[in-house]
Write an enzyme that holds these catalytic residues in place. Structure first.
Site, PDB file in Angstrom:
ATOM      1  N   LEU A 232      44.376  21.722  26.881  1.00 53.56           N
ATOM      2  CA  LEU A 232      43.334  21.947  27.886  1.00 53.56           C
ATOM      3  C   LEU A 232      42.621  23.288  27.704  1.00 53.56           C
ATOM      4  O   LEU A 232      43.258  24.312  27.558  1.00 53.56           O
ATOM      5  CB  LEU A 232      44.005  21.905  29.275  1.00 53.56           C
ATOM      6  CG  LEU A 232      43.059  21.888  30.476  1.00 53.56           C
ATOM      7  CD1 LEU A 232      42.350  20.559  30.588  1.00 53.56           C
ATOM      8  CD2 LEU A 232      43.839  22.206  31.742  1.00 53.56           C
ATOM      9  N   ASP A 233      41.289  23.264  27.754  1.00 57.48           N
ATOM     10  CA  ASP A 233      40.461  24.476  27.631  1.00 57.48           C
ATOM     11  C   ASP A 233      40.654  25.195  26.298  1.00 57.48           C
ATOM     12  O   ASP A 233      40.264  26.360  26.164  1.00 57.48           O
ATOM     13  CB  ASP A 233      40.743  25.472  28.782  1.00 57.48           C
ATOM     14  CG  ASP A 233      40.362  24.904  30.138  1.00 57.48           C
ATOM     15  OD1 ASP A 233      39.627  23.909  30.173  1.00 57.48           O
ATOM     16  OD2 ASP A 233      40.826  25.452  31.144  1.00 57.48           O
TER      17      ASP A 233
END
EC number: 3.5.1.10
Lengths: 290, 290, 290, 290
Positions: A232-233
């Site tokens: 994520l990210d």
């Protein structure tokens, strides 16, 4: 054969770097009557890989696509090369996911309507009902309302994948879709899903980045469009931009300024992707901007 | 009394917010014959504090500084206010610390020489010998060579503090000084020391930020000027800026582009500080830019 | 033959557009053992001209420069092509002209000293005496004081040309040289002289552009680096940049902000030129940025 | 009296500069129980005029607006001051004029719908029929189709003025309205009409600015929002912005990039206007940005 009508092709290639690649490709294309109009290349020193994007045009009725493909298969064999060929006539089928904030959705649809973004939107999925977007004309684009709770998440993600399959979507755009994808879902979408994160990554990962930015007292805020990976990210960044803020800007001001940054960063990233200007290499994205 | 000659004062104030502050200050100044030429204020909602910067001019020979100070003491009592008064004629005494890379030092000295930066440089300290900067004319600014090893660090930091005292320096500028200050040193310099960090904080804290940025594949790099606190790279940010990079930029290219960002960000931060445009509040800096 | 030592060449070419150019060049280079590390091209639709910049490396001891040149002569014949070949080892000889404001001069010399700008400065000419720059270390670069009055202008321009000849300067940089060149002089320097104009052209041509910008109330000011032609302020633009200003900025503030823009714009333009990234076409400059 | 409910006022003032103005205004407001939350001022040196924008809040039920107005009338008399008072609760009535390109219109309506732009759109006028905007939901905003030919221009301009009167519009926004207003019309709209010009003025005045920019070979393009005066493209500038372009951008690319600049520049200018952040002074606009 229609005199003067041309097909415009875009090919992207990747192979280990060695002398003779450009010569091989350009010679092969010249032999088939192709006229190269754009060519961009990049030698990645660390990976010793060579990347190239070539735009070329071929007079209709002279060289069939199948002949082109045979030539690229031959070159792929010679140079240990992976490649991807498309024409500008074919519009990528795009599925857009959105939550309550619709500024990116509105922006993408507008750019599509006026012909700026050569996509074919095949569906809009939201975890909010159609009524939330009542002022928006979706035309004939199917709208899917898929509300998500922790319990229904696996089932709803399965439905999203089903909709992707049914609509033959090639690209998924998370246009401020505020549901965190499961690892499995992220993994399945890897390389064909673009997310807009409302911060200048790697600063302010996670939730409420504008409030984090406000608390830290930064003097510029930004947005980041990146490919989705299971991390994520942390996906390969495609595009980023920033705007200046001051101590007098409230979190609401940051959100307002942020909307402008988010929509233009996401729109650029989608355009780069559909024009085959992006190639993922490891944790990074090569972006052959014009 | 010399007809027409004026002294320009800058006062910054901070107090709990309540009605009547601006009226009180502006009335007090008007009574003393001051003409306000600039005024900027900020009400911080979270802290319920009020901040103000006022520039005013007083005809020489009319109101003495001591009378002004009495008035501000009276206002301070009335509004529970802290304040600081200076004149533009007085140049802050500045000590500059530098390591091998001298682009920020060269830039600050240039701006000082042409009169852009109204400072009084009272010393240059480096952990490298004078010979490293042999092309630079330091004029009459004392140069101190203080090499640092883990063993000598406490002693050398004590010498830096001694030089600060001896030179009556009010501001210390870490102009790419690559030695990490001890907690004690940072604490002592708190609020009167500006550092330039070569990344867009809070991204890429710590060492070799350009190499971190290269590895992460960001599309913009930046620099951050901040006040030094004991919490490394977490001090109140004064100024930040960025430049665009691409996949084709090597770490060396980032370092090159970074130099330009660093020097302009640091120069702005120093100017804001000496023009009393900055007020620290908690972890943030209010910056009253023009 | 020294194992592993390579010479890096840059070739720029220009020819009428037609299929097969890239194939011809890359094939020719591959045959001679060259490895292409960078290649950028541009098809100018209006002029039907093709432009290309290729960076390639050749193992020392394998292919002589004369062999390369023969190959380019052959290609030039085949494609009706003009071309220019250089190596990155050769530093262009640069003559810098300056007037009282020395921020661009200081900046260029700094970039040269730290190895950022791969030039060989062969002279500094000013219409002000050496003493104006007394804080600057020119090292072994000859300084020429050529004061100019309307009467002495033709003679002094002749001397500048003589200095160019004597120093075998390939590029002249007008680093805020505030004397207007005669038409004849401009004509002679055409294509090998870069000027920095302190406005965002085509706005505010002519004298005192910051005062013009102040009077007009623009919200951004800029600077423009361009090739000198006989048409003053109309030469092909190489690079431009801007900064934000406000109503509160005085003409002096604009001059201050402008200095920062001017020096970075000029430095970029010079770098683009010496790295052979620029090709003039009509009234424009193609700039192959990295 | 409702405990805690406040009215937020914005007052802008203009008067000859002299000591005591800020004291007079802030004292007057304090006496009436007003709490100043924002205050910005500007002393224009050339005109010796003083400008100020003050935001203050008053507890409902304590001081009536009529009392406030009496105080400002008193101050106006004392300081020879012109002033304008409004509340943030009152939304300015805005008439939008548009031609075929609707990106600015779409953007303004979107910002209004989500509550970002506190306007009350009272009409949309176009020289193209409603059908051109068939994908747009205008809600209850009246649409007026006023096609214009050289013959009908005076009559149609009269109708526009009639619609302004009937709808009590306070502000007219030319959101890429491609008809040149007559001198008389411009004069009547002076100070209450904002236009977006698709170039970075003063460069590229007049028609087809993107094609002019392409022909000149500039490296940045921009847009300018300004108040309409009888002097076409010479009105006081409110806001400008730019984006980078390259030799490879076609006129179509410039138009595409320009759309993004135009819409954000116009939206900012409209917001500044309705938040009373703008004051026209001569040929310039003071803009008290936050």
């Amino acid at each position: 054969m229609t005199e003067g009508v041309k097909t415009i092709y875009i090919v992207t290639i990747k192979c280990p770097n060695r002398p003779g690649i450009v010569a091989g490709i350009s010679h092969g294309l010249a032999e088939l009557g192709a006229n190269i109009t754009e060519a961009q290349q990049f030698d990645e020193t660390e990976s010793r890989q060579f990347f190239m994007r070539v735009v070329f045009e071929i007079q209709d009725g002279t060289t069939d696509r199948s002949v082109l493909e045979q030539e690229f298969m031959r070159l792929a064999h010679e140079f240990d090369m992976s490649w991807s060929l498309t024409t500008t006539a074919r519009r990528p089928r795009v599925l857009i996911l959105v939550s309550r904030f619709d500024h990116c959705l509105v922006d993408l649809l507008y750019r599509w309507r006026i012909g700026e973004l050569a996509i074919d939107p095949v569906g809009i999925i939201s975890n909010h009902p159609r009524d939330v977007y009542k002022n928006l004309d979706f035309g004939s684009i199917p709208f899917h309302y898929l509300p998500i709770t922790p319990d229904t998440k696996p089932a709803q993600e399965a439905r999203i994948l089903q909709i992707m399959d049914d609509s033959r979507a090639e690209l998924v755009v998370l246009a401020r879709y505020m549901q965190i994808l499961s690892n499995d879902m992220s993994h399945r979408l890897s390389g064909r899903c673009i997310n807009i994160h409302h911060s200048f990554l790697p600063g302010f990962k996670g939730a409420r980045p504008y409030h984090q930015a406000f608390a830290r007292g930064v003097k510029l805020i930004g947005a980041t469009a990146h490919y989705v990976t299971s991390d994520l990210d942390e996906g390969p960044i495609i595009e980023q931009d920033v705007e200046r803020i001051s101590h007098a800007d409230t979190p609401d001001d940051l959100v307002r300024k942020g909307r402008d940054i988010e929509r233009r960063v996401l729109a650029r990233a989608v355009r780069y992707h559909i024009e085959r200007r992006t190639i993922i290499t490891g944790h990074k994205t090569i972006v052959f901007t014009s």
